[in-house]
Structures are given as C-alpha cells and as structure tokens.
Enzyme design. Structure first.
Site, short mmCIF file in Angstrom:
data_model
loop_
_atom_site.label_atom_id
_atom_site.label_comp_id
_atom_site.label_asym_id
_atom_site.label_seq_id
_atom_site.Cartn_x
_atom_site.Cartn_y
_atom_site.Cartn_z
N THR A 137 0.82 -1.21 0.00
CA THR A 137 0.00 0.00 0.00
C THR A 137 0.85 1.26 0.00
OG1 THR A 137 -1.57 1.27 1.36
CG2 THR A 137 -0.11 -0.21 2.51
N ASP A 138 0.29 2.35 -0.48
CA ASP A 138 0.99 3.63 -0.41
C ASP A 138 1.01 4.20 1.01
OD1 ASP A 138 -1.69 4.32 -0.23
OD2 ASP A 138 -1.66 5.78 -1.86
N GLU A 139 0.23 3.62 1.92
CA GLU A 139 0.18 4.14 3.29
C GLU A 139 1.49 3.96 4.04
OE1 GLU A 139 -3.40 3.62 5.58
OE2 GLU A 139 -4.49 2.95 3.81
N TYR A 162 -1.72 -0.54 11.06
CA TYR A 162 -1.86 -1.19 9.76
C TYR A 162 -0.69 -0.86 8.85
CZ TYR A 162 -3.13 -1.53 4.86
OH TYR A 162 -3.09 -1.77 3.51
N LYS A 166 2.42 -3.27 7.34
CA LYS A 166 2.70 -3.45 5.92
C LYS A 166 4.12 -2.99 5.58
CE LYS A 166 0.42 -4.67 3.02
NZ LYS A 166 0.24 -6.03 2.45
#
Length: 357
Positions: A137-139, A162, A166
């Site tokens: 993810t870009d998060e 989260y 990741k």
C-alpha cells in the site's frame, strides 16, 4: 505469458477475487491455488461461480500455518506467489493491532520461508520463471502535504498499526531478495475501488447508507486526499509486473485521480440520485452528509508517482476519469444488491458453514 502455477493468498478478498477473476478470463493456461483464511472480509461467494478443477483450487487456511503453506508449495509445485492476504482496515488496526502484526508480518514471513525452502530444493537455471509478488500500500510512506508525490524512493513513515505492519512486511520481502536471492517484487498501490469491496470501506459504506437514506459519516473536514485506482486496473498492473517487472524492484501503482473524501462522497450521492432518484420529498442525498470526529493519526494526503511502472513496464490505468469508474462501481452494487445485503446481514458466512462446517 508462460504457464504458471500461482498461489494467490487472500483470493477471496476484494482485490484478490478481482485478480483471480482476471487471471481465469485472460490466462486460462494458469493454475490458481487460492489460499484464504475466510476472515470477516473474505467472501467465498465472490468466486462461487468458478468451478474447481485443473485450473482453479480453493484452500481454506492461514498463511501463518507454515506446515500448510509448505505442503501447498510441494504438492502444487508453485512457481509464483501473488500475496494479497492482509488485515487492511486502518480503524480496526487502531482498536486491535494484534491481528495486523500476526498476519501482515508473521504471515508474510511464513510465505517467504516456504518459497525460499521449496525453490531451493529444485532450483532453475536462473530463477527467471519464479516470482514472489508482494502487494502493498501507499500508506507505508506516511502523509504528504499539499504538494509532492510518493515515489519508489520515498522514505517510509507509517502512521498507523496497519501501515506499520505493511511497511515491516515490505522490508522483509526486500531482505529476502538481497539476502537469499529470492525473486521478489513489491507493489505499492493507492486506494482501490470497484466490485466486491467489503462495505466497511468508504465507497461501499457510503453507497449502502446513501441508498437507504442513512447518515453519511465523513471524518474531520472531509478534505483528506486520496489517489483512487479502479481495481481491475490494479489487477492488470500486477499481471504486467509479473511479466515484465525486474526482481528486487518496487513499483508504485496509482490511478492519477486525486480526490478529497468529501468530493468522493458528494459525487457518489449525485450518481445515486441520478440512478434511483432523490430521497423522499425531493431531498438530495448530499443532505445526509455528517461530519464526525477525525480518526486518530489520519494521514492528510496520499498521491502516487507511477512513472516507473509506466516507463519500465508500459502500464497505465484505463479508467482515466474517476467519475466514470465510480459510476461503474455504483452500477455494479445496484445490480448486485443480494451480494451486498448478504455481507451486511452476515448471511454470506452461511455458505462457509455449508461448505466447510
């Protein structure tokens, strides 16, 4: 693309089931083994029309079960991993981070170890036919200001349990390339939307509430920005990375559609008003919007620089206008209300019990 025996983890989730469907449509010579734990967000009915046989097999199980994963690698002679399985809802990670650490970090470690051990037993001449694709993810990059884009060289700065889990799994995957020579690839995508998304996420949540005339909660001032990527475009990009990506590389995948949350919610309301008519007494669905207290650690803006995947691999999104993709998404949910209602009332889990006890 050459024939592959692909282990898809989390293939009953939102992006995973769309990927499995795309592979079955486009690459019938591939054999897909779908390993899914069927937690609350894994919906077996999303793939109920796919018969099991030479091309497709479903396995109920946990990616953290190392014995099961090793057995699947050996039984199926798996040469490709596409790893979707993850706990992914930020709000849930804030309330209870334990599962996120166990699945996103421990589960990824389990898969990496199995691939390393099994592929070492039967090495190929140069490893070219094997791939371990980790979907992230870009998060992991944290939060942007009003300008700038996330590139593959942006420093990691996760802000939630989260995104931190990741980020840790991304680093593990990279380490297995550099330390053991495992042919890994990492993709970091922006916000996905489209068919089969679990209704805790923004677009299906707002769709369902707006359809039934319920309040539409929007965090803070509603001006948090996300780059929106239609899920089928994402799956096409993953296939392109498998075919043409360079092991050890990371590829950002974005939709080139930055929108504030309030713009997304407002546009969805307008599309629904157009499709099914306004609410009773002529009031429009935008009147249902309610601002609520902002989420803890809420990143202000995400935006993807997808130059590398465009220049090196030749992929670009086919859904150019977010409004078109959102309208297609609304139309899908309107014609699949039975799927959505079964998720909301929990009856979709009856199918699991019928099949597996």
């Amino acid at each position: 693309m050459e024939k592959r025996i692909v282990l898809v983890t989390g293939g009953c989730g939102f992006i995973g089931c769309n990927f499995v469907r795309l592979v079955r449509q486009r690459l019938p010579q591939w054999r897909v083994i779908n390993l899914d734990k069927l937690t609350y967000a894994g919906n077996l009915q999303s793939l109920a029309d796919l018969p099991e046989g030479d091309e497709y097999r479903f396995v109920l199980g946990d990616i953290s079960d190392r014995a099961l994963v090793a057995r699947l690698f050996a039984e199926e002679a798996i040469d490709t991993v596409v790893h979707f399985a993850a706990e992914s809802h930020v709000d849930r990670s804030i309330v209870g981070p334990d599962e996120f650490i166990a699945t996103n970090i421990g589960g990824t470690f389990s898969l990496l170890q199995a691939a390393r051990e099994q592929w070492a037993k039967a090495p190929t001449a140069d490893g070219a036919s094997r791939r371990f694709l980790h979907v992230s993810t870009d998060e992991v990059y944290g939060s942007l200001g009003e300008t700038g884009l996330f590139s593959e060289t942006t420093a990691y700065d996760p802000r939630s349990p989260y995104s931190a889990s990741k980020a840790a799994s991304d680093h593990l995957v990279s380490a297995y390339f550099h330390t053991y020579g495992l042919p890994t690839l990492v993709t970091n995508c922006s916000n996905n939307y489209g068919p089969y998304q679990f209704p805790e996420k923004l677009i299906p949540l707002v769709f369902n509430n707006a359809l039934h005339g319920r309040e539409l909660p929007v965090y803070g001032d509603g001006k948090n920005v996300r780059d929106w990527l239609y899920v089928t475009d994402h799956c096409e990009a993953l296939l392109a990375v498998l075919e043409r990506g360079e092991p050890g590389r990371r590829y950002n995948i974005g939709g080139n559609n930055e929108m504030t949350n309030i713009e997304v919610v407002s546009l969805l309301c307008d599309i629904l008003d157009d499709r099914v008519g306004p609410l009773s007494e002529g009031s429009h669905r935008r009147s249902l919007i309610t601002y609520v207290r902002d989420r803890q650690g809420h990143d202000r803006r995400y935006a993807i620089d997808a130059t590398r995947i465009r220049d090196e691999i030749g992929w670009q999104p086919s859904v150019v206008r977010f409004a078109d993709g959102l309208a297609a998404t609304v139309d899908w949910y309107l014609t699949h209300r039975d799927w959505l209602e079964a998720v909301i009332d929990g009856s979709y889990q009856d199918y699991y019990r019928e099949m597996y006890g």
